[in-house]
Each structure stands twice: as C-alpha cells, then as structure tokens.
Design a protein around this motif. Structure first.
Motif, PDB file in Angstrom:
ATOM      1  N   TYR A 183       0.834  -1.206   0.000  1.00 55.98           N
ATOM      2  CA  TYR A 183       0.000   0.000   0.000  1.00 55.98           C
ATOM      3  C   TYR A 183       0.868   1.255   0.000  1.00 55.98           C
ATOM      4  O   TYR A 183       0.643   2.189  -0.776  1.00 55.98           O
ATOM      5  CB  TYR A 183      -0.935  -0.001   1.217  1.00 55.98           C
ATOM      6  CG  TYR A 183      -1.836  -1.220   1.252  1.00 55.98           C
ATOM      7  CD1 TYR A 183      -3.075  -1.211   0.623  1.00 55.98           C
ATOM      8  CD2 TYR A 183      -1.426  -2.400   1.899  1.00 55.98           C
ATOM      9  CE1 TYR A 183      -3.891  -2.335   0.632  1.00 55.98           C
ATOM     10  CE2 TYR A 183      -2.239  -3.530   1.911  1.00 55.98           C
ATOM     11  CZ  TYR A 183      -3.457  -3.492   1.266  1.00 55.98           C
ATOM     12  OH  TYR A 183      -4.255  -4.601   1.253  1.00 55.98           O
ATOM     13  N   ASP A 184       1.866   1.278   0.892  1.00 51.16           N
ATOM     14  CA  ASP A 184       2.759   2.440   0.957  1.00 51.16           C
ATOM     15  C   ASP A 184       3.538   2.603  -0.347  1.00 51.16           C
ATOM     16  O   ASP A 184       3.785   3.720  -0.807  1.00 51.16           O
ATOM     17  CB  ASP A 184       3.767   2.282   2.108  1.00 51.16           C
ATOM     18  CG  ASP A 184       3.095   2.323   3.475  1.00 51.16           C
ATOM     19  OD1 ASP A 184       1.897   2.685   3.537  1.00 51.16           O
ATOM     20  OD2 ASP A 184       3.762   1.978   4.476  1.00 51.16           O
ATOM     21  N   ASN A 187       1.273   3.727  -3.451  1.00 51.54           N
ATOM     22  CA  ASN A 187       0.759   5.081  -3.206  1.00 51.54           C
ATOM     23  C   ASN A 187       1.872   6.117  -3.122  1.00 51.54           C
ATOM     24  O   ASN A 187       1.708   7.251  -3.583  1.00 51.54           O
ATOM     25  CB  ASN A 187      -0.096   5.118  -1.929  1.00 51.54           C
ATOM     26  CG  ASN A 187      -1.468   4.484  -2.143  1.00 51.54           C
ATOM     27  OD1 ASN A 187      -2.178   4.836  -3.080  1.00 51.54           O
ATOM     28  ND2 ASN A 187      -1.827   3.536  -1.294  1.00 51.54           N
ATOM     29  N   TRP A 190       2.890   6.820  -6.616  1.00 54.78           N
ATOM     30  CA  TRP A 190       1.811   7.537  -7.310  1.00 54.78           C
ATOM     31  C   TRP A 190       1.820   9.007  -6.926  1.00 54.78           C
ATOM     32  O   TRP A 190       1.678   9.904  -7.761  1.00 54.78           O
ATOM     33  CB  TRP A 190       0.463   6.889  -6.968  1.00 54.78           C
ATOM     34  CG  TRP A 190      -0.706   7.563  -7.613  1.00 54.78           C
ATOM     35  CD1 TRP A 190      -1.620   8.385  -6.998  1.00 54.78           C
ATOM     36  CD2 TRP A 190      -1.098   7.487  -8.991  1.00 54.78           C
ATOM     37  NE1 TRP A 190      -2.560   8.812  -7.921  1.00 54.78           N
ATOM     38  CE2 TRP A 190      -2.266   8.279  -9.143  1.00 54.78           C
ATOM     39  CE3 TRP A 190      -0.582   6.825 -10.108  1.00 54.78           C
ATOM     40  CZ2 TRP A 190      -2.928   8.429 -10.377  1.00 54.78           C
ATOM     41  CZ3 TRP A 190      -1.227   6.973 -11.331  1.00 54.78           C
ATOM     42  CH2 TRP A 190      -2.382   7.769 -11.454  1.00 54.78           C
ATOM     43  N   LYS A 191       2.022   9.257  -5.639  1.00 53.93           N
ATOM     44  CA  LYS A 191       2.048  10.637  -5.146  1.00 53.93           C
ATOM     45  C   LYS A 191       3.221  11.397  -5.772  1.00 53.93           C
ATOM     46  O   LYS A 191       3.093  12.546  -6.201  1.00 53.93           O
ATOM     47  CB  LYS A 191       2.167  10.609  -3.617  1.00 53.93           C
ATOM     48  CG  LYS A 191       1.803  11.911  -2.967  1.00 53.93           C
ATOM     49  CD  LYS A 191       1.735  11.772  -1.453  1.00 53.93           C
ATOM     50  CE  LYS A 191       1.704  13.186  -0.861  1.00 53.93           C
ATOM     51  NZ  LYS A 191       2.196  13.217   0.512  1.00 53.93           N
ATOM     52  N   MET A 293      -6.938   2.068   1.346  1.00 52.21           N
ATOM     53  CA  MET A 293      -6.911   2.762   0.054  1.00 52.21           C
ATOM     54  C   MET A 293      -7.969   3.859  -0.044  1.00 52.21           C
ATOM     55  O   MET A 293      -8.192   4.416  -1.113  1.00 52.21           O
ATOM     56  CB  MET A 293      -7.113   1.748  -1.085  1.00 52.21           C
ATOM     57  CG  MET A 293      -6.008   0.711  -1.223  1.00 52.21           C
ATOM     58  SD  MET A 293      -4.394   1.399  -1.711  1.00 52.21           S
ATOM     59  CE  MET A 293      -4.596   1.513  -3.501  1.00 52.21           C
ATOM     60  N   ASP A 295      -8.134   6.917   0.754  1.00 54.34           N
ATOM     61  CA  ASP A 295      -7.703   8.254   0.294  1.00 54.34           C
ATOM     62  C   ASP A 295      -6.908   8.208  -1.008  1.00 54.34           C
ATOM     63  O   ASP A 295      -6.359   9.216  -1.441  1.00 54.34           O
ATOM     64  CB  ASP A 295      -6.850   8.938   1.377  1.00 54.34           C
ATOM     65  CG  ASP A 295      -7.637   9.122   2.663  1.00 54.34           C
ATOM     66  OD1 ASP A 295      -8.857   9.399   2.571  1.00 54.34           O
ATOM     67  OD2 ASP A 295      -7.053   8.976   3.753  1.00 54.34           O
ATOM     68  N   SER A 296      -6.827   7.022  -1.608  1.00 57.96           N
ATOM     69  CA  SER A 296      -5.991   6.883  -2.801  1.00 57.96           C
ATOM     70  C   SER A 296      -6.817   7.031  -4.069  1.00 57.96           C
ATOM     71  O   SER A 296      -7.953   6.554  -4.138  1.00 57.96           O
ATOM     72  CB  SER A 296      -5.318   5.502  -2.796  1.00 57.96           C
ATOM     73  OG  SER A 296      -4.597   5.301  -3.988  1.00 57.96           O
ATOM     74  N   GLN A 297      -6.243   7.703  -5.072  1.00 63.41           N
ATOM     75  CA  GLN A 297      -6.936   7.781  -6.370  1.00 63.41           C
ATOM     76  C   GLN A 297      -6.644   6.536  -7.225  1.00 63.41           C
ATOM     77  O   GLN A 297      -7.205   6.387  -8.304  1.00 63.41           O
ATOM     78  CB  GLN A 297      -6.449   8.997  -7.169  1.00 63.41           C
ATOM     79  CG  GLN A 297      -6.924  10.330  -6.666  1.00 63.41           C
ATOM     80  CD  GLN A 297      -5.763  11.134  -6.088  1.00 63.41           C
ATOM     81  OE1 GLN A 297      -4.641  11.023  -6.539  1.00 63.41           O
ATOM     82  NE2 GLN A 297      -6.065  11.912  -5.066  1.00 63.41           N
ATOM     83  N   LEU A 298      -5.742   5.693  -6.754  1.00 64.25           N
ATOM     84  CA  LEU A 298      -5.351   4.537  -7.569  1.00 64.25           C
ATOM     85  C   LEU A 298      -6.495   3.541  -7.698  1.00 64.25           C
ATOM     86  O   LEU A 298      -7.145   3.202  -6.711  1.00 64.25           O
ATOM     87  CB  LEU A 298      -4.149   3.831  -6.936  1.00 64.25           C
ATOM     88  CG  LEU A 298      -2.784   4.437  -7.188  1.00 64.25           C
ATOM     89  CD1 LEU A 298      -1.745   3.761  -6.293  1.00 64.25           C
ATOM     90  CD2 LEU A 298      -2.385   4.285  -8.650  1.00 64.25           C
TER      91      LEU A 298
END
Length: 304
Positions: A183-184, A187, A190-191, A293, A295-298
C-alpha cells in the motif's frame, strides 16, 4: 563479474534465508541494506532509466521490453548469452560472494543504463532526482501481488521463510514484507508521479491486456520511435510464454532460485489470486483494502 558466476554448492549453501527487520520504517533484509551507503551515493547519469516496482509486479517483463527497445539491434549475442539480471542490474542487492548490484550498475557498458529497484520512493538515491532521470514504475493489483510474492519466497533461497499461505497473507496485510507495505509502495510512487513528469506509471493488468499499446506509451515517454516491425517483434518476444522459455529472461540461471520448488516466471496472469484466497480471506482482505486505500486515487483491476 556476472551474477551467474556463483554456482559452487559451497557458496550456495552459505546463503541463508534472511530475517526481516525494520529499516527507516520499512521492513527490509540485510541483502538489500548491507550496501546502503554505497547505494545512496550512487551517481546516476541523466540518460539512466530506472525501473521501479514493488516485488513481483512485472519488473523483469518491463526490463526485457526496455532492453529490446534500446539494444535489440546492438548484437544478437547479447540477447542469447547475457541474462536479463546482468543487462538490467538490481541496484540495492548485495549478496555475499556476488558482485553487488551497485557495482554492476557502475560498470554497465550500455547507454542508456537500465537499472532496476524495488525501493519505496523515499529510498531512491538522490542523484536520480538531481539528474532528472526517467523512471518507469509498474504497479500490480494487491491480490495477484501477494500470491506471486508467496510463490517467489518459497523458491528464492535468500528471501525470508514464507511460512504457510495464510500467515504469509497476514504479513502482507501488515506490510511485513521485504520492501515494506504494498500500500505504501504503490501510493508513495503515485504521489511522487503527481509532481514529476519524469515518472511513467504503468499497470501490470494493462500490459497483460494490451502489450502493444503499453509499449507505444513507453516509447512516447522515452522518446524512442522503433519501426512498426520492430515494435511488433518486441511485442511478440516479450509475451509471457516466449519469455518463460528464454533462459536469458526466465532467471533459470540465477543461483539463488530453486526451480524445483517453482519457476521464477510462474503464470503471468491476472486473477490467479482466485486459486489461493478462501472466501473468508477475500472478505477480510477487501475490508482492510478499503480502509487502507480510501484516500488513494489509484484504481486496480483484479480481473480483466
């Protein structure tokens, strides 16, 4: 000195399964931290291309495609005699009795140099950012990632002991894997991509679904323009089944892997997780995934 120079049984026996420990907030093993200072001081060049992934996300696949894009015309011998792990060294690896990945990268004869890493974004040596290098990141859905990682840890003699499937799955959920939490990782990269035009973020599932289209996107990111024939040839050669048969691509000459347990290139499919997760495991995983996930846009696809 190539990696496959290690083949004496004595040296093989001296390699032991690693233990996980916390390293700057990320689970790691000594095989990837032993050479930390040297790796952090690695001198990148502006035309270097870094291939970054969480383990088991198509690293070898993308390495192979990039190698063909740049060097398939160089010499036929390269493709038939030099294993992919020598053509695209693994920057942070440092296994006793083997040349470190950093030294291999330093001595790469090619330009551009293709280098791979499994580092989370915060561990990448700063010269890659300073030199404005291009970085290709590949992400794969979590469920297929954990299944592939499990089989890999079973057959790779320097990885931590995987234990049974259900305990492995729990450790994955907790982020107690070499290179930390999936996850980290996905993300964090991606960030970083949101503020860097030098990162090309790809999805394994897209590559499986339409390899040719993903090669097109790679070409435009890298600014290379192979002919339609060359592109088609690369697309055909980089299909899973032909790579699996290619001794220079399938890692069968890699001394730390036990092919009696499992091939390095096992299935290359999307959705194999369905053969491993129980209904209960799947429910628990999905609940936890939603939380992690939220808060993730993925967006990942677990089937295609």
């Amino acid at each position: 000195l190539p990696l496959h120079s290690l083949n004496s049984d004595h040296q093989m026996d001296s390699l032991s399964r690693a233990l996980l420990f916390d390293f700057h907030g990320v689970s790691m093993t000594h095989y990837f931290t032993n050479n930390w200072e040297n790796v952090q001081n690695f001198q990148a060049r502006p035309d270097d291309i870094l291939i970054a992934t969480y383990p088991k996300a198509g690293t070898t696949w993308v390495s192979y495609i990039l190698d063909l894009l740049y060097f398939s015309k160089m010499s036929c011998q390269r493709q038939t005699t030099v294993p992919i792990y020598d053509r695209v060294p693994f920057l942070e690896i440092a296994v006793p009795a083997l040349v470190s990945g950093k030294d291999m990268a330093d001595h790469l004869p090619t330009s551009p140099r293709l280098i791979k890493t499994h580092f989370p974004v915060q561990f990448v040596p700063k010269s890659f950012w300073e030199q404005n290098c291009r970085i290709v990141y590949v992400a794969r859905n979590a469920k297929d990632s954990v299944v592939s990682y499990y089989h890999f840890d079973c057959m790779n003699k320097v990885q931590p002991d995987p234990g049974d499937w259900s305990s492995f799955l729990q450790r994955f959920i907790q982020g107690k894997m070499v290179f930390g939490s999936w996850y980290d990782h996905v993300n964090g990269w991606w960030k970083k991509k949101q503020t860097s035009s030098r990162i090309h973020y790809m999805f394994y599932e897209d590559m499986v679904e339409n390899t040719g289209q993903e090669i097109d996107k790679l070409c435009s990111f890298l600014g290379v323009s192979p002919t339609p024939e060359e592109k088609n040839s690369i697309s055909v050669r980089s299909q899973f089944d032909s790579m699996k048969k290619d001794q220079m691509a399938n890692n069968s000459t890699n001394a730390v892997m036990d092919f009696n347990v499992s091939p390095f290139m096992r299935k290359g499919k999307v959705g194999d997780w369905k053969n491993h997760f129980t209904v209960a495991q799947n429910q628990d995983f999905d609940e936890d995934y939603k939380k992690k996930m939220k808060d993730s846009q993925l967006q990942f696809r677990t089937e295609i």
